[in-house]
Scaffold this active site. Sequence first.
Site, PDB file in Angstrom:
ATOM      1  N   SER A 248      58.848 -21.365  88.323  1.00 13.06           N
ATOM      2  CA  SER A 248      59.886 -20.345  88.347  1.00 13.06           C
ATOM      3  C   SER A 248      60.118 -19.732  86.966  1.00 13.06           C
ATOM      4  O   SER A 248      59.189 -19.244  86.335  1.00 13.06           O
ATOM      5  CB  SER A 248      61.164 -20.941  88.927  1.00 13.06           C
ATOM      6  OG  SER A 248      62.098 -19.947  89.243  1.00 13.06           O
TER       7      SER A 248
ATOM      8  N   ASP B 256      58.233 -17.252  99.652  1.00 17.19           N
ATOM      9  CA  ASP B 256      59.062 -17.495  98.470  1.00 17.19           C
ATOM     10  C   ASP B 256      60.202 -16.483  98.446  1.00 17.19           C
ATOM     11  O   ASP B 256      59.988 -15.306  98.200  1.00 17.19           O
ATOM     12  CB  ASP B 256      58.198 -17.373  97.211  1.00 17.19           C
ATOM     13  CG  ASP B 256      58.909 -17.867  95.956  1.00 17.19           C
ATOM     14  OD1 ASP B 256      60.142 -17.700  95.870  1.00 17.19           O
ATOM     15  OD2 ASP B 256      58.230 -18.401  95.070  1.00 17.19           O
TER      16      ASP B 256
ATOM     17  N   TRP C  10      64.821 -22.777  86.380  1.00 21.25           N
ATOM     18  CA  TRP C  10      66.206 -22.433  86.065  1.00 21.25           C
ATOM     19  C   TRP C  10      67.155 -23.459  86.663  1.00 21.25           C
ATOM     20  O   TRP C  10      67.046 -23.827  87.833  1.00 21.25           O
ATOM     21  CB  TRP C  10      66.504 -21.035  86.619  1.00 21.25           C
ATOM     22  CG  TRP C  10      67.937 -20.608  86.540  1.00 21.25           C
ATOM     23  CD1 TRP C  10      68.627 -20.284  85.416  1.00 21.25           C
ATOM     24  CD2 TRP C  10      68.838 -20.446  87.644  1.00 21.25           C
ATOM     25  NE1 TRP C  10      69.914 -19.932  85.741  1.00 21.25           N
ATOM     26  CE2 TRP C  10      70.070 -20.018  87.100  1.00 21.25           C
ATOM     27  CE3 TRP C  10      68.720 -20.620  89.020  1.00 21.25           C
ATOM     28  CZ2 TRP C  10      71.179 -19.756  87.893  1.00 21.25           C
ATOM     29  CZ3 TRP C  10      69.829 -20.363  89.821  1.00 21.25           C
ATOM     30  CH2 TRP C  10      71.046 -19.935  89.260  1.00 21.25           C
TER      31      TRP C  10
ATOM     32  N   HIS D  60      59.681 -21.195  97.641  1.00 20.26           N
ATOM     33  CA  HIS D  60      59.743 -21.300  96.187  1.00 20.26           C
ATOM     34  C   HIS D  60      59.639 -22.765  95.749  1.00 20.26           C
ATOM     35  O   HIS D  60      59.017 -23.069  94.747  1.00 20.26           O
ATOM     36  CB  HIS D  60      61.066 -20.701  95.690  1.00 20.26           C
ATOM     37  CG  HIS D  60      61.095 -20.418  94.228  1.00 20.26           C
ATOM     38  ND1 HIS D  60      60.173 -19.617  93.584  1.00 20.26           N
ATOM     39  CD2 HIS D  60      61.952 -20.838  93.250  1.00 20.26           C
ATOM     40  CE1 HIS D  60      60.454 -19.541  92.299  1.00 20.26           C
ATOM     41  NE2 HIS D  60      61.528 -20.270  92.074  1.00 20.26           N
TER      42      HIS D  60
END
Length: 260
Positions: free
Chosen positions: A98, A212, A28, A240
Amino acid sequence: PTPIAADGTALHYPDFGSGAPVVLVHAWSLSSSMWEYRAQALLTAGYRCIALDRRGHGRSEVPGGDLATTYHLDTPAGDLAGLIEALDLRDAAIVAHSTGTCEVTRYLVRHGSARVSRVVFLGAMTPTGPERELFALLRTDRPQWFHDAAPGYFATGGAVLVSAALVADAVRQILEVLLAMQIAGADPRCRSLSADLKGLDVPVMLMHGSADESAPHTITAARRRIWSLGARLIHDGAPHGRHVAHEDEVNAEILHFQAG
């Protein structure tokens, strides 16, 4: 950019190398640039790397129209299908990070896995993503939002794993994406993927750190389905942004998985 999307949207996709194809799907608000170090390792190992910029991101065209339709999960999944078909890729591996894992999951279910040999999910945002309320500050002060999120994303609070310059470069890339597109892309659309996960029929490796913060393993339960496909859960305290904070380990695991 090349108009390979079904609606004619022009998409940018760096394409290097001549070996077995590996398609890289970014997270993203980022772009294909997030993969430059992973791509270099794959190219050195003899693979062909194709890294797609999602529509409205990186160097891909910013489409008009209704944002809810433009960023409905089916649209980027269709863009991925358009890329793979336009390049006539066969036995391609896909590596996604992600929210990119959501697009890949939807692509495999809607368009089939005939052209795909295996997939790698890094920090999978499936099937349940963060609550929309977490993005409230994004609407009013997104530089501060990303500044606050960076230490958790890159694990800069403890041992220094990445440079301040690398963090700043990532935030710069993120802020180049239009706010309206970030908000549309932040919608927790991944909640609808539980049924999709049941349709996965290719080998999957899931790499997910226990530290994460963006996709906590307690809510991203995709691993429960992926285990049945012979996946490997690497649960090692990584953040992450594992692909940069632990890049040597990630490179080694991807290459090992790609080699079968």
